[in-house]
Design an enzyme around this catalytic site. Sequence first.
Site, PDB file in Angstrom:
ATOM      1  N   ASP A 297      10.303 -15.353  -2.383  1.00  0.00           N
ATOM      2  CA  ASP A 297       9.982 -13.936  -2.298  1.00  0.00           C
ATOM      3  C   ASP A 297       8.470 -13.799  -2.396  1.00  0.00           C
ATOM      4  OD1 ASP A 297      10.202 -11.239  -2.188  1.00  0.00           O
ATOM      5  OD2 ASP A 297      10.805 -10.971  -4.275  1.00  0.00           O
ATOM      6  N   THR A 299       6.670 -11.146  -3.743  1.00  0.00           N
ATOM      7  CA  THR A 299       6.238 -10.595  -5.026  1.00  0.00           C
ATOM      8  C   THR A 299       6.577 -11.548  -6.162  1.00  0.00           C
ATOM      9  OG1 THR A 299       6.640  -8.389  -4.159  1.00  0.00           O
ATOM     10  CG2 THR A 299       6.371  -8.600  -6.541  1.00  0.00           C
ATOM     11  N   ASP A 532      12.078 -13.591  -8.653  1.00  0.00           N
ATOM     12  CA  ASP A 532      11.941 -13.053 -10.011  1.00  0.00           C
ATOM     13  C   ASP A 532      12.683 -11.742 -10.208  1.00  0.00           C
ATOM     14  OD1 ASP A 532      10.401 -11.384  -8.486  1.00  0.00           O
ATOM     15  OD2 ASP A 532       8.636 -11.433  -9.796  1.00  0.00           O
TER      16      ASP A 532
END
Length: 783
Positions: A297, A299, A532
């Site tokens: 990902d 971010t 996350d």
Amino acid sequence: MQTPFRGLTTQEVNARVARGEVNTPPRGLTRTIPRILRDNTLTLFNVLMLTLFVLVMLAGEYKNGLFFLVALANVIIGSAQEIRAKITIDRLSVITQTHVCVIRDGREQSISQEQVVLGDTLVLATGNQVCADSVVVARQGLELDESLLTGESHSVKKAPGDTVFSGSFVVAGSGFVEVAAVGKDSYAHAISAQSKYEKQSNSQLMRTINFIIKSLTFALIPLGAALFVREYFSLHEYSATLLKTTAACIGMIPAGLVLLTSVAFAIGALNLVRHKTLTQSMPSIETLARIDTLCLDKTGTITDGKLSVQEVVPLGASLEETEAALGELSATMADKSETELALRQRFLPRGTWAASQAVAFSSARKWSAQGFTEQGTFVLGAPEIVLPQMSAGLKEQIASYSQRGLRVMLVAHTHAAILEEELPEGLTAFALLVLADHVRESAPETFEFFREDGVDIKVISGDDPQTVSTIAAMAGIENPERFVDMSKMSSGDSYEDLMDRYTVFGRTSPDQKREMIQALKKNNKMVAMTGDGVNDAMALREADVSVAMASGSDAARTVADFVLIDSDFSAMVQVVREGRRVVNNIESVASLYIVKTIYSVLLTILFIILSFGYPFQPIQLTFLNFFMVGVPSMFLALEPNYHAMRDQFIHRLVGNAVPAALLIVLYIITIQLIGNFVPLAFEEISTLSVLFNGTVCIILLLRVCRPFTTFKIILSSVLIACFVCVFIFFGDFFELVWVLNELALLWVPLVIMAYPIYRALEWVVVRIESRWLARQHRVKTPA
């Protein structure tokens, strides 16, 4: 969200603790100490060796029982190393252990999961995992993912009075719940195997070793029994027969290999602790070292996850009015996402407007909405989702920000009310929020490491694909221009083809992330996933190996195989290197164990058929196993060995162990045949057999030690010197006769020829293996 609850008082909490009404502690990440001792001790091979030891002791051959003491020492040393690693890892796991927010004495407190008591009021927010069975007492758009419990991936809305189960995750909204069951009474306790999902291990190393052990289990006992019967009818002496049978069985058992593998994984996990990485699945150390595709990902991985508002672009009002409205909007936000934190930092929450209906943000919807009694409804989310029919000029304006790597969110307004979870009608563009991500400084170097290693990188994000593509380019990821908007994909599109064609995937939903991982695995890829957020949890669970950031959501940390304590993606490099070290070293030294297994099995079969007496005694194999296998393998398994994985475990075993085993068998049979023509006593045949066995093991040890280092040269030299000293100074103890006499005319030429014969056998074995593999390939790929 304001809390009207007081929760339990301190006295009430203490009373519940006294009654044992506390939450079940989370299951440990490592095996318990009793289980470590049990697993390393109560194995089939150890039980067999204990049985043989007892029989040898009863026969009065105490010296030959030394083999069991060496095996016992290996178990003790291995268990001590693993327990040491366990203690260190458990200490670190406390740092990453999930804490929960409860209301006690009228105020919010953060406590560990095992401190929760029956009747506690828990505060749930997006990304939290429910730690105890509870009942909803108040909520604001609360939606839970119960896939870890039910297998269903869609979110479930919760209303007051509904039950929420331990192991589920909040994917949208927030709420207050009252704990209804703890300990043995909880639903989570009854299905603990489901609430903490464990994917099947993909450890090729362990699968191969377990296959070898399983095969030997079926062969060892009948072969040992047959040899005992054969020797007894030949010698008619119980003690001598028992010693020879015991020697054959000791040779066939590669017990140290299993122990060494467990210790190597434990020490690998211990080394990763020093690099701020918590290992939650030992075999995953190997799996991560074998990956060929890394999905991540944006971010929290490429970027540090911290957002800041760079610009506000009014579209339907003045800048002052726009910022005032955004201040009112931020005051109603109950989630704690980075986007909403950035809004609260930029716009002072006002809270003067009367709020009405609301829809919490979720990764699946990609928008949130808040209604106000007099001011209408504001929607915040992805521009193309919130306002798909926007003007061409607005599209160009958004694209100009995305091309600079900036994240753009659209605020839309309407006077229509929110109906269920559908976008309200009459939405018009109100403002653009331009947010900036910060690329981690270590990101380019980290991605360069994976690029040089041949690992294909896929960026899977919920953000605008152009924005993600630009940030991927800034981080040094290859082919970032190959991006696709997943929100425009239809259900009939082939994910397998998409994963081959594109590098960057934007506007991806949680379900799509999971399907993309599945597609890569269908394409025979070994996939790692990092993330996350709660929207990454399903994909993390699906991947062959998963990595979460400690600063991320409970959902991500729970299903991950590794947790990066400092949330620093660059630690991935060290995790891969440690996996390589463990696997490369085990693959190298495994041949030292397997060679004695192979030649022992072959010799046992031959000596059952032929009229020769088995040439070894347990005491002789004890010192061979100790100096030629146990000591070097324990040291070599800890050596730095970080070269790329070649997936050649079986090839190494065949290429190294089989020629060595065949040469040992050839030499021993040669000595037996010479003994028919030259008067050689059994003690002389036995001594020469040990000498040739050790010579071939030295050749194999030197092959395993390549490439040589100063340490390896010293280690090999010391072990060779010890081998020679046994013959010179300890011959009587190990039942060896003096060989520096006329026997030298026999053994010196054979020792000199050992290496050329080994290389010749190696050439033959490799040719046979190559032809067999080619034939297998033709069978799998018919014309």
